[in-house]
Scaffold this motif. Sequence first.
Motif, PDB file in Angstrom:
ATOM      1  N   ALA A 109       0.816  -1.270  -0.079  1.00 47.17           N
ATOM      2  CA  ALA A 109      -0.013  -0.080   0.261  1.00 47.17           C
ATOM      3  C   ALA A 109       0.888   1.242   0.032  1.00 47.17           C
ATOM      4  N   LEU A 110       1.711   1.223   0.709  1.00 41.09           N
ATOM      5  CA  LEU A 110       2.779   2.159   0.843  1.00 41.09           C
ATOM      6  C   LEU A 110       3.519   2.552  -0.529  1.00 41.09           C
ATOM      7  N   ASP A 111       3.935   1.627  -1.322  1.00 41.53           N
ATOM      8  CA  ASP A 111       4.419   1.670  -2.550  1.00 41.53           C
ATOM      9  C   ASP A 111       3.549   2.211  -3.428  1.00 41.53           C
ATOM     10  N   ASN A 112       2.292   1.995  -3.286  1.00 41.65           N
ATOM     11  CA  ASN A 112       1.243   2.363  -4.393  1.00 41.65           C
ATOM     12  C   ASN A 112       0.350   3.340  -4.087  1.00 41.65           C
ATOM     13  N   ALA A 113       0.467   3.889  -3.042  1.00 37.26           N
ATOM     14  CA  ALA A 113      -0.301   5.178  -2.139  1.00 37.26           C
ATOM     15  C   ALA A 113       0.021   6.365  -3.139  1.00 37.26           C
ATOM     16  N   PRO A 114      -1.036   7.296  -3.361  1.00 37.20           N
ATOM     17  CA  PRO A 114      -0.661   8.544  -3.657  1.00 37.20           C
ATOM     18  C   PRO A 114       0.042   9.359  -3.022  1.00 37.20           C
ATOM     19  N   ILE A 125       0.024  12.198  -1.785  1.00 35.77           N
ATOM     20  CA  ILE A 125      -0.520  13.091  -0.825  1.00 35.77           C
ATOM     21  C   ILE A 125      -1.113  12.268   0.490  1.00 35.77           C
ATOM     22  N   LEU A 126      -1.419  11.096   0.211  1.00 38.05           N
ATOM     23  CA  LEU A 126      -2.038  10.413   1.212  1.00 38.05           C
ATOM     24  C   LEU A 126      -0.456   9.873   2.260  1.00 38.05           C
ATOM     25  N   LYS A 127       0.613   9.782   1.422  1.00 28.37           N
ATOM     26  CA  LYS A 127       1.738   9.319   2.282  1.00 28.37           C
ATOM     27  C   LYS A 127       2.077  10.590   3.027  1.00 28.37           C
ATOM     28  N   ALA A 128       2.049  11.775   2.593  1.00 31.47           N
ATOM     29  CA  ALA A 128       2.498  12.964   2.907  1.00 31.47           C
ATOM     30  C   ALA A 128       1.907  13.355   4.509  1.00 31.47           C
ATOM     31  N   GLY A 129       0.366  12.772   4.487  1.00 30.05           N
ATOM     32  CA  GLY A 129      -0.244  13.187   5.637  1.00 30.05           C
ATOM     33  C   GLY A 129      -0.220  11.971   6.730  1.00 30.05           C
ATOM     34  N   ALA A 130       0.534  11.119   6.487  1.00 29.65           N
ATOM     35  CA  ALA A 130       0.590  10.011   7.341  1.00 29.65           C
ATOM     36  C   ALA A 130       2.287   9.769   7.595  1.00 29.65           C
ATOM     37  N   VAL A 131       3.269  10.577   7.568  1.00 35.03           N
ATOM     38  CA  VAL A 131       4.637  10.519   7.424  1.00 35.03           C
ATOM     39  C   VAL A 131       5.092   9.961   8.849  1.00 35.03           C
ATOM     40  N   ASP A 146      -5.536   0.476   5.090  1.00 37.88           N
ATOM     41  CA  ASP A 146      -6.777   0.916   4.589  1.00 37.88           C
ATOM     42  C   ASP A 146      -6.685   2.408   4.095  1.00 37.88           C
ATOM     43  N   PHE A 147      -6.239   3.137   4.915  1.00 35.63           N
ATOM     44  CA  PHE A 147      -5.988   4.622   4.658  1.00 35.63           C
ATOM     45  C   PHE A 147      -5.414   4.997   3.341  1.00 35.63           C
ATOM     46  N   LEU A 148      -4.310   4.228   3.275  1.00 37.57           N
ATOM     47  CA  LEU A 148      -3.190   4.428   2.213  1.00 37.57           C
ATOM     48  C   LEU A 148      -3.996   3.593   0.894  1.00 37.57           C
ATOM     49  N   GLU A 149      -4.901   2.758   0.939  1.00 38.35           N
ATOM     50  CA  GLU A 149      -5.385   2.032  -0.235  1.00 38.35           C
ATOM     51  C   GLU A 149      -6.744   2.835  -0.588  1.00 38.35           C
TER      52      GLU A 149
END
Length: 362
Positions: free
Chosen positions: A166-171, A173-179, A313-316
């Motif tokens: 999920a981390l590899d494929n997430a947008p 913007i989502l990863k930035a919000g969950a660093v 689930d958040f990242l997906e």
Amino acid sequence: MFDPITLQALLTCFGLDPLDWHCVGFGTGLINTTWVLKDRNGTIKYILQKVNRQVFKQPEDIAHNLRVVGDHLAKRHPDYLFVRPVPALDGEAFVRSEEGEYYRLFPFIGGSRTLDVVHKPEQAFEAARSFARFSHLLADLDPALLRDTLPHFHDLSRRYRAFEEALDNAPAILKAGAVAEIGTLKSHAGYVSDLEALKRSPDFPLRVMHHDTKISNILFDRQDKALCVIDLDTVMPGYFISDVGDMMRTYLSPASEEAQDLDSVHVRPEYFRAIVAGYLSGMEGGLTPLERGQFLFAGRFMIYMQALRFLTDFLEGDVYYGARYPGHNLLRAKNQIRLLESFNAAEGVFRGMLEALLPVGA
């Protein structure tokens, strides 16, 4: 609510006269849909339930497991209160509707009640002892005879791989919000290898476990004494840390996983003691020395895995748990991370309790 025609057909399949029964929605469960059947006097006699086919792909596996477990308990421990499904007229555990839905009927245990929240340590003790006794009475049942109703349900290695994908494929913007959350969960990745090492040991056996030990899956009497375990759809082979860990995850904090005020999320040591004491009581010395040393890991494992699942689930894109508002699953993950931090901070207190409950040589 049912279409009246559907309800009439279902009750007839179970040998009940539809004119004698009133059907009312019941409970707060999130998976299956549940109703009670009241007789002409308004007395609850049965629980009617529709199985969630999105979660349980093979309801026949549930029926198989309940039959195997029920037969074993009836033969070896006939006094144990095991709530079996009421067979339909054709002898099957389920009635399948024309739409492909699976329905089943259970007897209602008079004088019983369920709890949605653990209010005192004595309730945690009773629940832990009841879940432990269930597994202890099934210790001589070969887990290989049961089917996995939810394959890989508590497979931490698989959950971590799903998180990485999920981390590899997430947008971005989502990863930035969950660093911060991503970094925290990565820093505890050693739990994955710790569990794999345990599973390789012959002193860490597969057992028949419940796998969903929230407090609402215990029937209590009016004096808060546990009568039996219920909601047995997830009974399958597993490890004792699954049941103990799930109790710790859901009983220790006064706030649930949905709490938005993270300051309200913290562990209550007296509930930890109650869970361990209750579980040891119910197992009656049935844990191996290696298992007895894993009560702390049980809590870490389960809290960490749930944090992984929420953040995945958040990242997906909230495809599994869904979300009632933007960032819902991220907040759930933060909630569980806070619980894990509180759990680890209390390690010294917990170890003192364990030393008192598990004296050297016990």
